[in-house]
Design an enzyme around this catalytic site. Sequence first.
Site, PDB file in Angstrom:
ATOM      1  N   TYR A   1       0.828  -1.206   0.000  1.00 44.52           N
ATOM      2  CA  TYR A   1       0.000   0.000   0.000  1.00 44.52           C
ATOM      3  C   TYR A   1       0.863   1.257   0.000  1.00 44.52           C
ATOM      4  O   TYR A   1       1.813   1.392   0.763  1.00 44.52           O
ATOM      5  CB  TYR A   1      -0.930   0.032   1.220  1.00 44.52           C
ATOM      6  CG  TYR A   1      -1.680   1.348   1.318  1.00 44.52           C
ATOM      7  CD1 TYR A   1      -2.701   1.655   0.428  1.00 44.52           C
ATOM      8  CD2 TYR A   1      -1.323   2.314   2.268  1.00 44.52           C
ATOM      9  CE1 TYR A   1      -3.362   2.866   0.484  1.00 44.52           C
ATOM     10  CE2 TYR A   1      -1.987   3.530   2.330  1.00 44.52           C
ATOM     11  CZ  TYR A   1      -3.003   3.802   1.438  1.00 44.52           C
ATOM     12  OH  TYR A   1      -3.644   5.002   1.482  1.00 44.52           O
TER      13      TYR A   1
ATOM     14  N   HIS B   1      -4.956  16.032  -4.311  1.00 43.69           N
ATOM     15  CA  HIS B   1      -5.230  16.290  -2.891  1.00 43.69           C
ATOM     16  C   HIS B   1      -5.018  17.755  -2.508  1.00 43.69           C
ATOM     17  O   HIS B   1      -5.367  18.155  -1.398  1.00 43.69           O
ATOM     18  CB  HIS B   1      -4.350  15.394  -2.022  1.00 43.69           C
ATOM     19  CG  HIS B   1      -4.810  13.955  -1.982  1.00 43.69           C
ATOM     20  ND1 HIS B   1      -5.121  13.240  -3.107  1.00 43.69           N
ATOM     21  CD2 HIS B   1      -5.005  13.108  -0.947  1.00 43.69           C
ATOM     22  CE1 HIS B   1      -5.484  12.022  -2.780  1.00 43.69           C
ATOM     23  NE2 HIS B   1      -5.433  11.909  -1.468  1.00 43.69           N
TER      24      HIS B   1
ATOM     25  N   ASN C   1       0.834  12.567   4.333  1.00 39.39           N
ATOM     26  CA  ASN C   1       0.060  11.742   5.259  1.00 39.39           C
ATOM     27  C   ASN C   1       0.556  11.960   6.689  1.00 39.39           C
ATOM     28  O   ASN C   1       1.316  11.166   7.229  1.00 39.39           O
ATOM     29  CB  ASN C   1       0.199  10.271   4.851  1.00 39.39           C
ATOM     30  CG  ASN C   1      -0.964   9.419   5.328  1.00 39.39           C
ATOM     31  OD1 ASN C   1      -0.845   8.217   5.426  1.00 39.39           O
ATOM     32  ND2 ASN C   1      -2.087  10.033   5.637  1.00 39.39           N
TER      33      ASN C   1
ATOM     34  N   TYR D   1     -14.615  37.743  42.882  1.00 37.46           N
ATOM     35  CA  TYR D   1     -13.867  36.574  42.412  1.00 37.46           C
ATOM     36  C   TYR D   1     -12.856  36.910  41.319  1.00 37.46           C
ATOM     37  O   TYR D   1     -11.778  36.311  41.248  1.00 37.46           O
ATOM     38  CB  TYR D   1     -14.818  35.504  41.880  1.00 37.46           C
ATOM     39  CG  TYR D   1     -15.674  34.828  42.921  1.00 37.46           C
ATOM     40  CD1 TYR D   1     -15.555  35.130  44.281  1.00 37.46           C
ATOM     41  CD2 TYR D   1     -16.613  33.878  42.539  1.00 37.46           C
ATOM     42  CE1 TYR D   1     -16.348  34.514  45.223  1.00 37.46           C
ATOM     43  CE2 TYR D   1     -17.414  33.241  43.474  1.00 37.46           C
ATOM     44  CZ  TYR D   1     -17.293  33.565  44.822  1.00 37.46           C
ATOM     45  OH  TYR D   1     -18.069  32.944  45.750  1.00 37.46           O
TER      46      TYR D   1
ATOM     47  N   ARG E   1     -10.003  38.181  43.487  1.00 45.57           N
ATOM     48  CA  ARG E   1      -9.579  37.288  44.568  1.00 45.57           C
ATOM     49  C   ARG E   1      -9.140  35.924  44.050  1.00 45.57           C
ATOM     50  O   ARG E   1      -8.240  35.285  44.604  1.00 45.57           O
ATOM     51  CB  ARG E   1     -10.737  37.112  45.560  1.00 45.57           C
ATOM     52  CG  ARG E   1     -10.315  36.449  46.844  1.00 45.57           C
ATOM     53  CD  ARG E   1     -11.449  36.085  47.787  1.00 45.57           C
ATOM     54  NE  ARG E   1     -12.744  36.678  47.511  1.00 45.57           N
ATOM     55  CZ  ARG E   1     -13.888  36.122  47.909  1.00 45.57           C
ATOM     56  NH1 ARG E   1     -13.875  34.948  48.545  1.00 45.57           N
ATOM     57  NH2 ARG E   1     -15.036  36.704  47.647  1.00 45.57           N
TER      58      ARG E   1
ATOM     59  N   PHE F   1      -1.673   8.709  11.512  1.00 48.53           N
ATOM     60  CA  PHE F   1      -2.094   9.987  10.925  1.00 48.53           C
ATOM     61  C   PHE F   1      -3.343  10.547  11.596  1.00 48.53           C
ATOM     62  O   PHE F   1      -3.731  11.689  11.344  1.00 48.53           O
ATOM     63  CB  PHE F   1      -2.393   9.801   9.432  1.00 48.53           C
ATOM     64  CG  PHE F   1      -3.313   8.642   9.162  1.00 48.53           C
ATOM     65  CD1 PHE F   1      -4.650   8.688   9.508  1.00 48.53           C
ATOM     66  CD2 PHE F   1      -2.818   7.469   8.602  1.00 48.53           C
ATOM     67  CE1 PHE F   1      -5.493   7.610   9.281  1.00 48.53           C
ATOM     68  CE2 PHE F   1      -3.651   6.395   8.357  1.00 48.53           C
ATOM     69  CZ  PHE F   1      -5.001   6.459   8.705  1.00 48.53           C
TER      70      PHE F   1
ATOM     71  N   GLU G   1     -12.522   5.715   5.434  1.00 46.34           N
ATOM     72  CA  GLU G   1     -12.042   6.596   6.501  1.00 46.34           C
ATOM     73  C   GLU G   1     -13.276   7.106   7.245  1.00 46.34           C
ATOM     74  O   GLU G   1     -13.755   8.214   7.033  1.00 46.34           O
ATOM     75  CB  GLU G   1     -11.203   7.716   5.893  1.00 46.34           C
ATOM     76  CG  GLU G   1      -9.994   7.144   5.159  1.00 46.34           C
ATOM     77  CD  GLU G   1      -9.291   8.129   4.239  1.00 46.34           C
ATOM     78  OE1 GLU G   1      -9.667   9.322   4.241  1.00 46.34           O
ATOM     79  OE2 GLU G   1      -8.383   7.709   3.508  1.00 46.34           O
TER      80      GLU G   1
END
Length: 501
Positions: free
Chosen positions: A52, A82, A194, A277, A280, A326, A412
């Site tokens: 792959y 991409h 990636n 507050y 303080r 990834f 995915e």
Amino acid sequence: MILLTGENLNIEEMRSILFQNEKIELDKNALIRVQNSREAVERIVKEGRTVYGINTGFGKFSDVSINEEDVRALQLHLIRSHACGIGEPFEERVSRAMVVLRLNALLKGFSGIRVDVLERLAYMVNHSIHPVIPSQGSLGASGDLAPLSHLALVLVGEGFVWRDGQHIAASDLWTEHAIEPLVLEAKEGLALINGTQAMTAQGVVNWLEAETLAYQSEWIAAMTMEALHGITDAFHPAVHKARGYVEQVDVAKRMLVWLEGSQLVTVQGQKRVQDAYSLRCIPQIHGASWQVLGYVKEKLEIEMNAATDNPLIFEDGEVIISGGNFHGQPIAFAMDFLKIAVAELANVSERRIERLVNPYLNEGLPPFLSPQPGLQSGAMILQYAAASLVSENKTLAHPASVDSIPSSANQEDHVSMGTIGARHAGTIIQNARRVLAIETFCALQGTEYRGKEKMSPSLQDKWKEYRTFTPSIDEDRIFSIDIERISAYLQKETGFTTYLN
């Protein structure tokens, strides 16, 4: 010169690289690992083994085998297809961080990329060649594919780079440098894109700015304490040791250092028994944000030195594993946590601003710090602006990491949205800095009314420093100019260690 090894890059070194343009060099032992990993990839291609990312398609196309003569085209098609980032680009400093972090990850020697590619990335850092990278379009798994593809485009002579705030073609840049663009070999395109370096790069810049802002928030709050005759007993070390949080103890200690020698602060019973507050509880509130900063720093420094691409190559190519490093979930959580911590610094700052301008709460200061109450509005609308910013932050602080949309035909099927979280954290930091700039402006005016000669010596120095570019309110004016000046001045301090212990 910072030595990159792939193992021990830290936040302070990144500060030097990003804010002081420190140059880098590549560790020789790391380059040996890289070369061994590359040789393993070349053997796989030569032997015709199907692996792959080396000679297959990507994502849902992982079952499509690619012929040896097409592996170069495969990488170029990958990068081009991409590179579909959209929206405004990341700021140039984030782009620089992205190059450094991707380079550092590849130096680990698990990615099968050539030394030549790493040396080109190092050249880009050392010659301030920063890709123009759109900030939107990443799901945070499989890594930051779209942003990193725009980075990789520059290596092959496509896309754009920054120059003097403008964009120029990468091809023109390489011509100027008399360098040929790279031709990517098997697996190199995938190795470049990636990973989690977009979210981590934005995260590193976020952290550096948030850390500086957290320190700044303390002296700003201390100046407000002086303007409101705040009670310092609340910062007594015994109170904070009794609870046990180190960060809370440290904030209280620093508050007392800032206020040492002040004739404007008070003790219990002198004017009142206790403060609200927002005064303080400064050590408790700010200290909790410091706890988050510690957590985020730890996660970032792990990720900065992590192998985050896929597949990873082990044992000289005998073991190649498709995993999921990834996936950006750790950084997604860290960025969402950071958003909350910084938003709270702004929230409590806005409450102190209200006390500075509200005539019912500001211990006798002029209403809205106006030089002529009624005729002139003074700082009235500055509190409105601060309230608007903190309200916007509350929306942005919604966790990005709770969302997920499947992609790549459900291959995915769970993503982190970590890059969205990192981007939103950056916006929250910008908003918080402007809120603290408003508090600074009001505290400068409040202490001036009280008598700046009575301030602590350290805060007098701050008062004088900021008065060089933001004058007193002697008449209503366009106060947004003052706030932007103060905010820009605060931001510039990120590149230095002014407040570091």
